[in-house]
Structure formats: C-alpha cells, structure tokens
Motif scaffolding. Structure first.
Motif, PDB file in Angstrom:
ATOM      1  N   ILE A 100       0.833  -1.204   0.000  1.00 50.88           N
ATOM      2  CA  ILE A 100       0.000   0.000   0.000  1.00 50.88           C
ATOM      3  C   ILE A 100       0.869   1.256   0.000  1.00 50.88           C
ATOM      4  N   THR A 101       1.900   1.255   0.822  1.00 48.18           N
ATOM      5  CA  THR A 101       2.795   2.418   0.892  1.00 48.18           C
ATOM      6  C   THR A 101       3.492   2.653  -0.449  1.00 48.18           C
ATOM      7  N   ILE A 102       3.905   1.569  -1.093  1.00 48.43           N
ATOM      8  CA  ILE A 102       4.557   1.702  -2.405  1.00 48.43           C
ATOM      9  C   ILE A 102       3.580   2.291  -3.416  1.00 48.43           C
ATOM     10  N   LEU A 103       2.329   1.782  -3.440  1.00 51.16           N
ATOM     11  CA  LEU A 103       1.333   2.278  -4.395  1.00 51.16           C
ATOM     12  C   LEU A 103       1.024   3.757  -4.152  1.00 51.16           C
ATOM     13  N   GLN A 104       0.908   4.132  -2.921  1.00 53.89           N
ATOM     14  CA  GLN A 104       0.603   5.531  -2.611  1.00 53.89           C
ATOM     15  C   GLN A 104       1.726   6.462  -3.035  1.00 53.89           C
ATOM     16  N   ALA A 105       2.956   5.960  -3.018  1.00 56.51           N
ATOM     17  CA  ALA A 105       4.096   6.790  -3.422  1.00 56.51           C
ATOM     18  C   ALA A 105       4.273   6.819  -4.934  1.00 56.51           C
ATOM     19  N   ALA A 106       3.793   5.761  -5.623  1.00 53.00           N
ATOM     20  CA  ALA A 106       3.989   5.656  -7.076  1.00 53.00           C
ATOM     21  C   ALA A 106       2.914   6.463  -7.794  1.00 53.00           C
ATOM     22  N   VAL A 107       3.069   7.773  -7.801  1.00 55.76           N
ATOM     23  CA  VAL A 107       2.031   8.669  -8.318  1.00 55.76           C
ATOM     24  C   VAL A 107       1.893   8.609  -9.835  1.00 55.76           C
ATOM     25  N   HIS A 108       2.890   8.036 -10.527  1.00 53.32           N
ATOM     26  CA  HIS A 108       2.830   7.921 -11.991  1.00 53.32           C
ATOM     27  C   HIS A 108       2.688   6.480 -12.448  1.00 53.32           C
ATOM     28  N   LEU A 109       2.251   5.607 -11.567  1.00 56.24           N
ATOM     29  CA  LEU A 109       2.111   4.196 -11.910  1.00 56.24           C
ATOM     30  C   LEU A 109       1.084   4.017 -13.029  1.00 56.24           C
ATOM     31  N   GLU A 110       1.492   3.314 -14.095  1.00 50.06           N
ATOM     32  CA  GLU A 110       0.609   3.116 -15.244  1.00 50.06           C
ATOM     33  C   GLU A 110       0.171   1.660 -15.418  1.00 50.06           C
ATOM     34  N   TYR A 111       0.985   0.717 -14.921  1.00 48.04           N
ATOM     35  CA  TYR A 111       0.651  -0.703 -15.105  1.00 48.04           C
ATOM     36  C   TYR A 111       0.741  -1.415 -13.775  1.00 48.04           C
ATOM     37  N   ILE A 112      -0.223  -2.301 -13.511  1.00 48.50           N
ATOM     38  CA  ILE A 112      -0.184  -3.105 -12.301  1.00 48.50           C
ATOM     39  C   ILE A 112      -0.774  -4.481 -12.589  1.00 48.50           C
ATOM     40  N   PHE A 113      -0.131  -5.501 -12.017  1.00 49.75           N
ATOM     41  CA  PHE A 113      -0.585  -6.870 -12.174  1.00 49.75           C
ATOM     42  C   PHE A 113      -0.903  -7.457 -10.811  1.00 49.75           C
ATOM     43  N   PHE A 114      -2.162  -7.922 -10.645  1.00 50.01           N
ATOM     44  CA  PHE A 114      -2.590  -8.602  -9.435  1.00 50.01           C
ATOM     45  C   PHE A 114      -2.707 -10.092  -9.745  1.00 50.01           C
ATOM     46  N   PRO A 115      -1.876 -10.956  -9.126  1.00 52.06           N
ATOM     47  CA  PRO A 115      -1.989 -12.384  -9.407  1.00 52.06           C
ATOM     48  C   PRO A 115      -3.212 -13.018  -8.775  1.00 52.06           C
ATOM     49  N   ILE A 116      -3.681 -12.479  -7.677  1.00 51.94           N
ATOM     50  CA  ILE A 116      -4.864 -12.996  -7.007  1.00 51.94           C
ATOM     51  C   ILE A 116      -5.434 -11.862  -6.150  1.00 51.94           C
ATOM     52  N   THR A 117      -6.755 -11.850  -5.944  1.00 51.72           N
ATOM     53  CA  THR A 117      -7.345 -10.722  -5.213  1.00 51.72           C
ATOM     54  C   THR A 117      -7.801 -11.085  -3.812  1.00 51.72           C
TER      55      THR A 117
ATOM     56  N   LEU B 267      -5.863  -3.707  -3.449  1.00 47.28           N
ATOM     57  CA  LEU B 267      -6.732  -3.453  -4.600  1.00 47.28           C
ATOM     58  C   LEU B 267      -7.591  -2.212  -4.378  1.00 47.28           C
ATOM     59  N   THR B 268      -8.003  -1.996  -3.136  1.00 48.60           N
ATOM     60  CA  THR B 268      -8.796  -0.801  -2.820  1.00 48.60           C
ATOM     61  C   THR B 268      -7.996   0.469  -3.073  1.00 48.60           C
ATOM     62  N   ILE B 269      -6.725   0.457  -2.689  1.00 46.85           N
ATOM     63  CA  ILE B 269      -5.865   1.611  -2.958  1.00 46.85           C
ATOM     64  C   ILE B 269      -5.685   1.799  -4.465  1.00 46.85           C
ATOM     65  N   ALA B 270      -5.494   0.690  -5.179  1.00 47.37           N
ATOM     66  CA  ALA B 270      -5.324   0.783  -6.631  1.00 47.37           C
ATOM     67  C   ALA B 270      -6.564   1.373  -7.292  1.00 47.37           C
ATOM     68  N   ALA B 271      -7.744   1.043  -6.758  1.00 52.99           N
ATOM     69  CA  ALA B 271      -8.982   1.566  -7.336  1.00 52.99           C
ATOM     70  C   ALA B 271      -9.077   3.083  -7.200  1.00 52.99           C
ATOM     71  N   LYS B 272      -8.410   3.657  -6.207  1.00 53.32           N
ATOM     72  CA  LYS B 272      -8.467   5.098  -5.995  1.00 53.32           C
ATOM     73  C   LYS B 272      -7.465   5.868  -6.854  1.00 53.32           C
ATOM     74  N   MET B 273      -6.537   5.153  -7.478  1.00 53.52           N
ATOM     75  CA  MET B 273      -5.518   5.818  -8.291  1.00 53.52           C
ATOM     76  C   MET B 273      -6.133   6.327  -9.593  1.00 53.52           C
ATOM     77  N   THR B 274      -5.513   7.350 -10.146  1.00 58.27           N
ATOM     78  CA  THR B 274      -6.002   7.909 -11.422  1.00 58.27           C
ATOM     79  C   THR B 274      -4.974   7.795 -12.546  1.00 58.27           C
ATOM     80  N   SER B 275      -3.789   7.276 -12.240  1.00 58.40           N
ATOM     81  CA  SER B 275      -2.718   7.229 -13.242  1.00 58.40           C
ATOM     82  C   SER B 275      -2.679   5.928 -14.028  1.00 58.40           C
TER      83      SER B 275
END
Length: 502
Positions: A61-78, A85-93
């Motif tokens: 979560i901390t990594i995702l919050q810091a990665a403000v320009h993240l464009e690609y993400i792979f979730f192997p399992i939810t 995943l909830t944090i990823a849903a809030k991202m706009t990049s």
C-alpha cells in the motif's frame, strides 16, 4: 519499459528500502508493478490473522501511494490483497490493469476504479461456467472503462445472461479483443460482441469456442450471423485468431488482413467454406494430417476468392504412428511435396509463401526406419521451391522447412507412455527469391501479375539473415506457439549436431 516484479519477500523488502531511501527522487519513476501472490509466498492458509499479512499489505500500500505515476499493475490474485486493490482503485494514473480473479472476487472493486484504463486483462481460476466473465458482468460492472478501454483480454467468456436487445453500454474505444475460451457459443454470440465492441478493427482472438449445439445447427447459425452483420458489422479486422470451426461459425463479413487458424484433423472440412466466404490477405495456419492427404485435393484452399490471398504461412503437421488408431499410411516426402504443390497451384496472386513440414513419427516396427520416408536435404527443398515458383507465377519469395523427430521405443518396453525412447531428429531450412526472365524489364515498383508472369523461373538462394529479414518484414509468422516450437527444436538440433561434430 518492463514492470518491476515483486515475487519474493526479499524483492519486496529490497524494493521498499530502495524506494524510500530517496522517495522523492525514485517513487515518481515507478511505471509498472507485478505484485506477489501471497499463497506462493506464505502458503494457502495465509490470511489476515498472520502477522506477515499486515506487513505485506502495508508495504505494498505504501509503495502504491508513493507511485504517483504508476501506469501498469498486475494482481496475481485478489482474495488476500483486497486492501491493496482498494488503494489501486483510488488511483487515477493507471492505464493497464492485469488481474487474476477467483470465484468470490468482488466485482465492485473494478466498477469503482477511477483510472481511465486503456488495457484490461482479466484471468480466472477456480470457476465453473456460470461464474466466468459474462456479457452481463461486462455490461453492468465495467461501464466506467467503456469510453477509454482499447484492449480487452479475457480468459473465459459466456453470453447466456443477457440478450442483445437489453444492452445499452458499448465499449466504443475497444480495438482489440482476446478471449481464450468462449463458453456457450450460440447464435447470439456474434451479435453480442458486435454490440459490446462496435469499434473493433485490430484483433479479434477467440482461441477456442464451445458451441452449445451440434453441427446440425451450424448452417442456420451462419445465416443468422450473416443477417446480423448486414446492419451491424465491424468495418475491418487486422487480425483474426480462431480454430477453423470458429472461423466457419463466426461468418465474418468484414475484410480481414491476417487470419491465424489451427486446423485439427477433425476440422479440415470447415476451412474451405470459411475461406470461400471470406479470404484474408495473409493466412497463417497449422493443418494436422493423421488421416491421409485427401484434403489436399483442391478443397483445403478453395479457388473462389483466392485472388485476395497474397501471403501464406502454413505448418503441415504429420503425426505418424501415434496414437495407433490414427496411424497414417506411409507417405514418402516426394508424394507429400507434390500433393502440397498441387493444392496451392490455383493461388494465382500469392507472392510470399512460407511452408513448414513438421513430422512427429512414432516407430512401431523395429526393423524399419521411417525417417528415410520423411527427412529431406537441401536438394529436395531446392527442387520443391523451383516447382512452386513455376506453378505459382506471381510468387516472389518462398521459404521451406522440413523438420521432425522419430521416436523409437526401446525393445523391452511394452508401453510407449511409460518407456524410454530413442529419438532421431532432422532439420532442413532454406529461403529463395524467385527470379524470372522479365524481372529486369519490369519497373522495380510494379507488382507482378498473372498476365505478365513467365512460367519459367529459377530460385536464388537467400542467406539466413536475408531470409529472416524478409520473413519479419512481410509478417510471415507462424501461428501461436509454432515459432517457439521451431526455435526450440532448432536449438536442440544445432546442439546435437555440434556434439556429434566434437
């Protein structure tokens, strides 16, 4: 740019320390992440009650919050990464999302994503047909992606839960659609796909179809699909991928640039009518022969509509002697070569041909050597290339490969599946440019035609680098895994040759 793969505890901890040692200088340059599978790290019983669970999620979560320009993400399992995943849903990049769903995955997470995704890859596990991705789920839960999504990849898809007339959401930006397995394919499927994805014009990849009914309804289904496409059709498709039965059932009406199809021995009867209805400009196919060569008697590639076909890449696979019930009559290489040339002779606009003969031979009789029937040398291929150039007057380049292996079970073994094999391999590969008498007189930018082509022709051998370059430039690729299979075989063969030379 390749995504950063966080697959072990060490890689997660190391990456975490590296980023937050200089967060302002490093975190903004994280563009892609492949997140770990908790079950692979800690076992199937790993869950919120484990101390490591909170540590793993907190760090991700901390990594995702810091990665403000993240464009690609792979979730192997939810299942065990819902907080992440909830944090990823809030991202706009985010622009690309690849996610592995299980049967109880909360679809509301996807429906609340704020990013304008361009690519979505949904994979599934532990599901049955009723729980796979369906037209209704796409229509009802992924509407937030409809304006921007250009590429959609699905592992499974069924369309039984919604009628075409009830569909109001359209994914107008989708240009490429890949579905590994279409479950419950019926007479509504094409209309649903056309309504969901009206702007499709790049790739339609429906690898495997599972029809709901038998062959007795196929002709009626084709008529229904043809009628639907009179008023609602894709303008064009750059690439269509499907088995021969699926190509026949879809009855596509639009122009097709590339068609990639596998033709198992029980589907060869579908290829000719499908091509007769809609020939592509470039055809890439794998045809399996275990029941003789009668299909090469002019019907595999029909003459009707063949003037559109300019490039053909074909793997002709012979499976000889295994399984025993499909044992093929011993057909020598010259007979197969001549039969294949005759089956292509009416393709009078073909300019580029890549033809691969792939043999998989199981030797039952220890006294005979079937390798002698199938293996070739450079002279054999040269003869075949010259005959093809003479037979097809528009041919400019021809590439021929003959390769295979013979497996002979050791005498004391009673079961081929349990015993050891003695393996013999062979490989011959060459490419040629066709030279004709009038070539020097024709303007270099003009295209050859049937009318001005000379029957007499010779073949100038190409170097391996020149052949590879032309194959790449002209997109003479082989379907699916065939290139990898041929490349792996070549490496093994070259290694065997080098060992023998030493």
């Amino acid at each position: 740019m390749s995504p950063i793969r966080l697959s072990t505890e060490e890689s997660i901890d190391g990456f975490y320390r590296f980023i937050f040692a200089k967060e302002a200088a490093r975190a903004p340059y994280i563009y892609g992440l492949k997140l770990p599978d908790p079950e692979e790290l800690y076992g199937s019983d790993f869950g919120p009650s484990d101390p490591q669970f909170r540590t793993l999620n907190d760090r991700l979560i901390t990594i995702l919050q810091a990665a403000v320009h993240l464009e690609y993400i792979f979730f192997p399992i939810t299942a065990n990464l819902d907080p992440v995943l909830t944090i990823a849903a809030k991202m706009t990049s985010l622009r690309e999302l690849s996610i592995f769903l299980i049967y109880d995955s909360p679809w509301e997470f996807l429906s609340t994503f704020r990013s304008s995704l361009r690519s979505l890859d949904i994979r599934e596990g532990d599901i049955d047909d009723s729980e796979s991705v369906s037209a209704g789920l796409l229509h009802n839960h992924l509407a937030n992606f409809a304006p921007t999504l250009e590429v959609l990849n699905l592992q499974y898809f069924n369309n039984f839960d919604i009628m075409p007339s009830f569909m109001t959401t359209q994914f107008t930006a989708v240009r490429s659609l890949t579905i590994s397995n279409v479950i419950l394919f019926d007479h509504f499927t094409m209309e649903i796909l056309l309504r969901l994805f009206p702007g499709l014009d790049r790739t339609l990849d429906l690898d495997t179809l599972q029809p709901t009914h038998g062959e007795d309804v196929y002709l009626d289904w084709r008529e229904v699909k043809q009628d639907v496409q009179k008023t609602c059709a894709w303008p064009r498709l750059d690439r269509v991928v499907c088995e021969a039965e699926g190509v026949f059932l879809m009855a596509l009406q639009c122009p097709i640039r590339h068609m990639e199809t596998r033709v198992p021995c029980d589907q060869k009867r579908y290829l000719a009518p499908a091509l007769r209805h809609n020939y592509p400009q470039r055809l890439h196919c794998v045809v399996t022969f275990v029941d003789g060569l009668d299909d090469l008697d002019g019907e595999l590639f029909p003459s009707e509509g063949a003037e559109r076909l300019t490039h053909l890449s074909m793997v002709a696979r012979l499976e000889v002697g295994w399984p025993p019930k499909f044992r093929l009559t011993q057909i020598p290489w010259p007979q197969f070569r001549d039969k294949m040339i005759a089956s292509l002779s009416h393709l009078r606009r073909l300019t580029h041909l890549r033809l691969v003969f792939h043999y998989d031979v199981f030797q039952h009789d220890p006294e005979s050597d079937p390798t002698l029937l199938y293996a070739t040398d450079e002279a054999d291929l040269q003869l075949a290339a010259t005959e093809l150039a003479r037979t097809i007057p528009t041919l400019q380049y021809v590439f021929l490969i003959n390769y295979g292996k013979k497996r002979k079970c050791i005498p004391h073994c009673t079961s081929p599946n349990l015993g050891r094999y003695q393996t013999t391999m062979w490989l011959s590969s060459k490419g040629w440019q066709v030279v004709r008498h009038h070539d020097a007189e024709r303007h270099p930018d003009s295209e050859p035609s049937v009318a001005d082509a000379e029957v007499e022709a010779s073949c100038a051998e190409l170097s391996s680098s020149a052949a590879d370059r032309i194959i790449d430039e002209e997109e003479l690729y082989l379907p699916r895994d065939e290139e990898d299979r041929l490349r792996d075989f070549t490496k093994r063969f070259d290694g065997l040759v080098q060992t023998l030379e030493i």
